[in-house]
Design an enzyme around this catalytic site. Structure first.
Site, short mmCIF file in Angstrom:
data_model
loop_
_atom_site.label_atom_id
_atom_site.label_comp_id
_atom_site.label_asym_id
_atom_site.label_seq_id
_atom_site.Cartn_x
_atom_site.Cartn_y
_atom_site.Cartn_z
N GLU A 33 -0.65 -2.01 5.20
CA GLU A 33 0.33 -1.97 6.30
C GLU A 33 0.18 -0.68 7.07
O GLU A 33 0.33 -0.64 8.28
CB GLU A 33 1.76 -2.11 5.76
CG GLU A 33 2.80 -2.35 6.86
CD GLU A 33 3.11 -1.13 7.71
OE1 GLU A 33 3.22 -1.26 8.94
OE2 GLU A 33 3.22 -0.03 7.15
N ASP A 58 0.81 -1.23 0.00
CA ASP A 58 0.00 0.00 0.00
C ASP A 58 0.84 1.28 0.00
O ASP A 58 2.00 1.29 0.38
CB ASP A 58 -0.97 0.01 1.20
CG ASP A 58 -0.27 -0.21 2.54
OD1 ASP A 58 0.76 -0.91 2.59
OD2 ASP A 58 -0.75 0.34 3.56
ZN ZN Z 1 5.01 3.60 6.28
ZN ZN Z 2 6.38 0.96 5.42
#
Ligand code: ZN
Ligand code: ZN
Length: 399
Positions: free
Chosen positions: A134, A68
């Site tokens: 994440e 991401d």
């Molecule tokens: Zn990051």
């Molecule tokens: Zn990262």
């Protein structure tokens, strides 16, 4: 390498926010399928899992990359600079791979290609974990947690998990930084609402002023780390990052809202600091006739590297980067959801340097900045590291 570079540039130019990684996941899944790797999609959202079964029996090792990007307007002048826009929390935003996850995804695709070419010689199984989300959003479990809940580590269960992150420190391109035990911090989100009673700014005695109470709470919170925490156990940070209350100069408002973050490396210390935040907010508010509501959410766990695996894998890191380019690092107060994988099975997370060779250390711009720049010269070291960790772990019979 030309393929890894091309994938990386393509992902960089087409970044996708957390939980929107459909294009990236599609490219990853198509690549794994083309390599003849068994693929599962939609794991914990947009997660993709590849399972490569070697020609000989053995252990199972997982390699993880995150996919991401962030709501950041890119300010680096690259031919493949991102001009993508999207919506984040209802706001129109630019989107940029400001944390370097484009490189992580491309390197793991490259490692999958190398390892699938060695399928017949491989003793054991490699699980490729391409993770969404994440960066995470407050109040929602991050991608690693979602993938674990969706069974990413169930069949087969890995004996170890490895991952790497570009940047984080100002280390030069191609270097690797490791650390046994706590490497990246646990992160807690907290929200404090100080409730007073609204009144005219000219007659504070007719109400309860939450602004004065809140300002004393900010100062009080700063004594938790500086005066109340045994810092020889490990570092800790308590930050107030947002504070808001009031609309006009001569009205004392009803309430003040504060948002903050806590970083720790030790579970006992984490719980202790949480209790002290509640006590500090509560009792300072009470002392002035106000009340405080404290909401603390545990976000990311500590990224703790398994000490035995870290020790055994140092020679692998040295082969991948050259012995002179491998060093032990200090704990980092940034947080990473890799820690949830490493909580489930023994793991190791390493940092890959991306500061261009010869550029001054002071020129390094940290991850999440609109000027974050990761030198592609790090990509070969990253692919060698992932492949080496997998093959050496599977080849190590005494482990
Ligand atoms: Zn990051
Ligand atoms: Zn990262």
């Amino acid at each position: 390498m030309p393929k890894v570079v091309a994938w990386r540039r393509d992902f960089h130019q087409h970044p996708e926010l957390s939980n929107q990684e459909t294009r990236t996941a599609g490219i990853v899944a198509a690549h794994l399928k083309a390599l003849g790797i068994e693929v599962r999609t939609g794991v914990g959202g947009n997660g993709v899992v590849g399972i490569l079964r070697g020609g000989r029996p053995g252990k199972t090792v997982a390699l993880r990359a995150d996919m991401d990007a962030l709501p950041v307007v890119e300010q680096v002048d690259l031919p493949f600079k991102s001009t993508v826009r999207s919506t984040y929390n209802g706001q129109d935003v630019g989107v940029m791979h400001a944390c370097g996850h484009d490189m992580h995804t491309a390197m793991l695709m490259g490692a999958a290609e190398v390892l699938s070419g060695m399928k017949a010689q491989l003793a054991g199984t490699v699980v490729f974990v391409f993770q969404p989300d994440e960066e995470g959003e407050a109040g929602k479990p991050q991608g690693a947690v979602a993938m674990l809940a969706d069974g990413v580590f169930d069949h087969p269960k890995p004996d170890a998990v490895f991952g790497l992150h570009v940047g984080i420190t100002s280390a030069e391109v191609g270097t690797l930084t490791y650390r046994a035990n706590g490497f990246m911090a646990a992160s807690d989100f907290y929200r404090i609402v100080v409730h007073g009673r609204q009144t005219h700014g000219a007659t504070p005695w007719d109400g309860v002023d939450p602004i004065v109470a809140a300002s004393q709470i900010v100062a009080g919170l700063q004594t938790i780390v500086s005066r109340q925490t045994k810092l020889t156990v490990g570092p800790a940070v308590v930050t107030v990052g947002a504070i808001s209350g009031g609309v006009r100069n001569n009205i004392i408002p009803d309430s003040v809202v504060m948002l903050g973050t806590v970083r720790t490396f030790d579970t006992g210390m984490r719980k202790d600091i949480q209790a002290r935040i509640r006590r500090t907010a509560d009792l300072i508010a009470q002392s002035q006739g106000a009340t405080a509501t404290v909401d603390i959410q545990e976000m990311t766990t500590v990224t703790a590297n398994d000490a035995a695996i870290t020790q055994r894998m140092i020679p692998t890191l040295q082969r991948a980067a050259g012995a002179a380019n491998v060093r032990e690092g200090q704990p980092v107060t940034g947080a990473e959801d890799f820690g949830f994988f490493a909580e489930r099975v023994p793991g190791m997370f390493v940092f890959l340097g991306v500061r261009p060779k010869g550029s001054p250390e002071s020129a390094f711009v940290s991850n999440h900045s609109p000027r974050f720049f990761a030198d592609e010269a790090a990509l070969p070291t990253g692919v060698r590291t992932l492949v080496g960790l997998a093959t050496d772990f599977l080849g190590e019979r005494r482990m």
